[in-house]
Design a protein around this motif. Structure first.
Motif, PDB file in Angstrom:
ATOM      1  N   MET A   1     -52.381 -39.276 -38.796  1.00  0.00           N
ATOM      2  CA  MET A   1     -51.356 -39.106 -38.037  1.00  0.00           C
ATOM      3  C   MET A   1     -50.597 -37.914 -38.607  1.00  0.00           C
ATOM      4  SD  MET A   1     -48.366 -41.604 -36.811  1.00  0.00           S
ATOM      5  CE  MET A   1     -46.924 -40.896 -35.735  1.00  0.00           C
ATOM      6  N   LYS A   2     -50.191 -36.877 -37.805  1.00  0.00           N
ATOM      7  CA  LYS A   2     -49.285 -35.757 -38.343  1.00  0.00           C
ATOM      8  C   LYS A   2     -47.934 -36.013 -38.940  1.00  0.00           C
ATOM      9  CE  LYS A   2     -51.339 -31.992 -35.627  1.00  0.00           C
ATOM     10  NZ  LYS A   2     -50.931 -30.884 -34.657  1.00  0.00           N
ATOM     11  N   LYS A   3     -47.693 -35.356 -40.076  1.00  0.00           N
ATOM     12  CA  LYS A   3     -46.302 -35.611 -40.693  1.00  0.00           C
ATOM     13  C   LYS A   3     -45.501 -34.263 -40.705  1.00  0.00           C
ATOM     14  CE  LYS A   3     -46.565 -39.931 -41.679  1.00  0.00           C
ATOM     15  NZ  LYS A   3     -45.647 -40.986 -41.225  1.00  0.00           N
ATOM     16  N   PRO A   4     -44.343 -34.559 -40.758  1.00  0.00           N
ATOM     17  CA  PRO A   4     -43.393 -33.111 -40.962  1.00  0.00           C
ATOM     18  C   PRO A   4     -44.028 -32.408 -42.232  1.00  0.00           C
ATOM     19  CG  PRO A   4     -42.098 -34.888 -40.439  1.00  0.00           C
ATOM     20  CD  PRO A   4     -43.434 -35.292 -40.861  1.00  0.00           C
ATOM     21  N   VAL A   5     -44.101 -30.983 -42.132  1.00  0.00           N
ATOM     22  CA  VAL A   5     -44.412 -30.377 -43.185  1.00  0.00           C
ATOM     23  C   VAL A   5     -43.321 -29.303 -43.456  1.00  0.00           C
ATOM     24  CG1 VAL A   5     -46.106 -28.563 -44.148  1.00  0.00           C
ATOM     25  CG2 VAL A   5     -46.979 -30.502 -42.827  1.00  0.00           C
ATOM     26  N   ILE A   6     -42.576 -29.168 -44.749  1.00  0.00           N
ATOM     27  CA  ILE A   6     -41.737 -28.305 -45.244  1.00  0.00           C
ATOM     28  C   ILE A   6     -42.242 -27.388 -46.120  1.00  0.00           C
ATOM     29  CG2 ILE A   6     -39.668 -28.019 -46.389  1.00  0.00           C
ATOM     30  CD1 ILE A   6     -38.803 -30.922 -45.198  1.00  0.00           C
ATOM     31  N   SER A   7     -42.115 -26.004 -45.867  1.00  0.00           N
ATOM     32  CA  SER A   7     -42.484 -24.918 -46.464  1.00  0.00           C
ATOM     33  C   SER A   7     -41.242 -24.024 -46.603  1.00  0.00           C
ATOM     34  CB  SER A   7     -43.791 -24.406 -45.928  1.00  0.00           C
ATOM     35  OG  SER A   7     -44.155 -23.055 -46.534  1.00  0.00           O
ATOM     36  N   GLY A   8     -40.438 -23.779 -47.811  1.00  0.00           N
ATOM     37  CA  GLY A   8     -39.730 -22.963 -47.969  1.00  0.00           C
ATOM     38  C   GLY A   8     -38.815 -23.133 -46.873  1.00  0.00           C
ATOM     39  N   ASN A   9     -38.130 -22.010 -45.917  1.00  0.00           N
ATOM     40  CA  ASN A   9     -37.039 -22.545 -45.067  1.00  0.00           C
ATOM     41  C   ASN A   9     -37.665 -22.853 -43.739  1.00  0.00           C
ATOM     42  OD1 ASN A   9     -34.931 -22.147 -46.921  1.00  0.00           O
ATOM     43  ND2 ASN A   9     -34.659 -20.242 -46.361  1.00  0.00           N
ATOM     44  N   ARG A  10     -38.711 -23.228 -43.909  1.00  0.00           N
ATOM     45  CA  ARG A  10     -39.472 -23.630 -42.580  1.00  0.00           C
ATOM     46  C   ARG A  10     -39.960 -25.347 -42.439  1.00  0.00           C
ATOM     47  NH1 ARG A  10     -45.008 -20.677 -40.196  1.00  0.00           N
ATOM     48  NH2 ARG A  10     -45.844 -21.816 -42.044  1.00  0.00           N
ATOM     49  N   ILE A  11     -39.703 -25.880 -41.289  1.00  0.00           N
ATOM     50  CA  ILE A  11     -40.241 -27.218 -41.205  1.00  0.00           C
ATOM     51  C   ILE A  11     -40.948 -27.244 -39.679  1.00  0.00           C
ATOM     52  CG2 ILE A  11     -38.181 -28.164 -39.959  1.00  0.00           C
ATOM     53  CD1 ILE A  11     -38.729 -30.918 -41.368  1.00  0.00           C
ATOM     54  N   LYS A  26     -44.652 -31.102 -24.026  1.00  0.00           N
ATOM     55  CA  LYS A  26     -45.110 -32.253 -23.367  1.00  0.00           C
ATOM     56  C   LYS A  26     -45.212 -33.264 -23.932  1.00  0.00           C
ATOM     57  CE  LYS A  26     -44.857 -29.258 -19.430  1.00  0.00           C
ATOM     58  NZ  LYS A  26     -43.656 -29.184 -18.825  1.00  0.00           N
ATOM     59  N   SER A  27     -44.684 -33.594 -25.241  1.00  0.00           N
ATOM     60  CA  SER A  27     -44.805 -34.541 -26.011  1.00  0.00           C
ATOM     61  C   SER A  27     -46.367 -34.790 -26.621  1.00  0.00           C
ATOM     62  CB  SER A  27     -44.143 -35.865 -25.323  1.00  0.00           C
ATOM     63  OG  SER A  27     -43.053 -35.951 -25.119  1.00  0.00           O
ATOM     64  N   SER A  28     -47.099 -33.704 -26.478  1.00  0.00           N
ATOM     65  CA  SER A  28     -48.417 -33.896 -26.903  1.00  0.00           C
ATOM     66  C   SER A  28     -48.722 -34.074 -28.526  1.00  0.00           C
ATOM     67  CB  SER A  28     -49.197 -32.572 -26.560  1.00  0.00           C
ATOM     68  OG  SER A  28     -50.472 -32.392 -27.212  1.00  0.00           O
ATOM     69  N   GLU A  29     -49.251 -35.065 -28.897  1.00  0.00           N
ATOM     70  CA  GLU A  29     -49.383 -35.118 -30.267  1.00  0.00           C
ATOM     71  C   GLU A  29     -50.228 -34.063 -31.048  1.00  0.00           C
ATOM     72  OE1 GLU A  29     -51.020 -39.149 -31.211  1.00  0.00           O
ATOM     73  OE2 GLU A  29     -49.430 -40.233 -29.919  1.00  0.00           O
ATOM     74  N   ASP A  30     -50.951 -33.222 -30.186  1.00  0.00           N
ATOM     75  CA  ASP A  30     -51.605 -32.094 -30.867  1.00  0.00           C
ATOM     76  C   ASP A  30     -50.673 -30.684 -31.066  1.00  0.00           C
ATOM     77  OD1 ASP A  30     -53.706 -33.700 -30.904  1.00  0.00           O
ATOM     78  OD2 ASP A  30     -54.468 -33.194 -28.990  1.00  0.00           O
ATOM     79  N   LYS A  31     -49.769 -31.096 -30.336  1.00  0.00           N
ATOM     80  CA  LYS A  31     -48.683 -29.748 -30.704  1.00  0.00           C
ATOM     81  C   LYS A  31     -47.527 -29.864 -31.409  1.00  0.00           C
ATOM     82  CE  LYS A  31     -50.295 -27.838 -26.057  1.00  0.00           C
ATOM     83  NZ  LYS A  31     -49.929 -27.571 -24.671  1.00  0.00           N
ATOM     84  N   SER A  32     -47.081 -28.839 -32.207  1.00  0.00           N
ATOM     85  CA  SER A  32     -46.190 -28.938 -32.997  1.00  0.00           C
ATOM     86  C   SER A  32     -44.838 -28.039 -32.711  1.00  0.00           C
ATOM     87  CB  SER A  32     -46.537 -28.558 -34.401  1.00  0.00           C
ATOM     88  OG  SER A  32     -47.767 -29.396 -34.878  1.00  0.00           O
ATOM     89  N   VAL A  33     -43.605 -28.542 -33.352  1.00  0.00           N
ATOM     90  CA  VAL A  33     -42.465 -27.451 -33.255  1.00  0.00           C
ATOM     91  C   VAL A  33     -42.192 -27.041 -34.635  1.00  0.00           C
ATOM     92  CG1 VAL A  33     -39.939 -27.741 -32.359  1.00  0.00           C
ATOM     93  CG2 VAL A  33     -41.886 -28.918 -31.060  1.00  0.00           C
ATOM     94  N   THR A  34     -41.791 -25.648 -34.701  1.00  0.00           N
ATOM     95  CA  THR A  34     -41.562 -25.130 -35.842  1.00  0.00           C
ATOM     96  C   THR A  34     -40.227 -24.414 -35.846  1.00  0.00           C
ATOM     97  OG1 THR A  34     -44.001 -24.224 -35.956  1.00  0.00           O
ATOM     98  CG2 THR A  34     -42.261 -23.237 -37.230  1.00  0.00           C
ATOM     99  N   VAL A  35     -39.466 -24.880 -36.800  1.00  0.00           N
ATOM    100  CA  VAL A  35     -37.941 -24.515 -36.852  1.00  0.00           C
ATOM    101  C   VAL A  35     -38.073 -23.810 -38.290  1.00  0.00           C
ATOM    102  CG1 VAL A  35     -35.606 -25.350 -37.517  1.00  0.00           C
ATOM    103  CG2 VAL A  35     -37.041 -26.443 -35.991  1.00  0.00           C
TER     104      VAL A  35
END
Lengths: 112, 142
Positions: free
Chosen positions: B1-11, B61-70
């Motif tokens: 299962m995917k988890k949040p990934v933090i890299s510098g000022n990006r999650i 569309k809540s797809s588990e395969d797709k991510s959101v980047t901030v």
């Protein structure tokens, strides 16, 4: 968000705490509200004193609570609306929908 | 299962609202490091929660395969935040007016309106890889 509840003078007081931003928050409040309705407790105050902030999901939860109670001949009132939430209610015009009081006691008395 | 990934000022988070609190903790920590006023940090946190919610639910569309980047960056006395999804894009002109009498008791449809009200600037960039919404806000009241 965490949620506690208590009863005072025949009125249910719901006390959410933290931030209301989506996910499980909606079902938590919704389930508690239906529990109240099924127990014939239809006078409800949501005390917002300890809510840091909410987003549009939180506003949606308040609207859902308001309409659900109204549809079951109940009534929802707000208490201790913080400046941040008051600002959101104002810009979304929801200030015209909700009855808000400065304290829980004042909200309870308003049911009389 | 995917988890949040933090890299510098990006999650980067999976499209599951369970991770909204991870984004919020990352965002507020970064903004405090930038020296933002608490009230302004709250306005930004509210806005980003709206954008991430929209990106997860409407973009991906809540797809588990797709991510959101901030992604967060400091530009002089302001902060610039980009929230991007991997969805098919949307037309903001199709969003109904949440202030219209007939929409006032609708439970949804206020997110972007609130973002526009709280942020100094909102830009929407739609590409074939998804939609990015970029918001800018001064970290302190002038």
């Amino acid at each position: 968000m965490r949620l506690t509840d208590r009863e005072q003078g025949g009125v249910i007081i719901l006390e959410p705490k933290g931030k209301i931003m989506g996910g499980p928050d909606a079902s938590l409040l919704h389930d508690k509200l239906y529990e109240c309705i099924e127990s014939d407790k239809k006078r409800v105050v949501i005390d917002l004193a300890q809510v840091d902030w909410m987003n549009s999901t939180g506003l949606g939860i308040l609207i859902s609570s308001y309409t659900t109670l109204r549809n079951h001949d109940g009534e929802l009132k707000l208490a201790n609306v913080t400046d941040k939430i008051q600002s959101l209610l104002t810009i979304t015009k929801l200030v015209t929908v909700f009855e808000a009081h400065d304290s829980v006691d004042a909200a309870i008395k308003s049911f009389d | 299962m995917k988890k949040p990934v933090i890299s510098g000022n990006r999650i980067v988070v999976p499209s599951d609202q369970e991770y909204l609190s991870d984004v919020d903790a990352f965002l507020e920590g970064t903004l405090r490091g930038f020296g933002g006023e608490e009230s302004i940090i709250a306005d930004i946190a509210i806005s980003v929660s709206e954008l991430v919610n929209n990106a997860m639910l409407h973009g991906n569309k809540s797809s588990e395969d797709k991510s959101v980047t901030v992604e967060i960056s400091r530009v002089n006395g302001s902060v610039r935040i980009s929230v991007s999804d991997e969805g098919g894009g949307f037309d903001p002109s199709n969003v109904a007016d949440p202030l219209a009498e007939e929409n006032l008791l609708k439970e949804v449809g206020r997110g972007l309106f609130i973002v526009r009200s709280l942020m100094d600037k909102v830009d929407i960039e739609a590409t074939d890889k998804g939609t990015a919404i970029i918001v800018t806000k001064a970290l302190r009241q002038s």
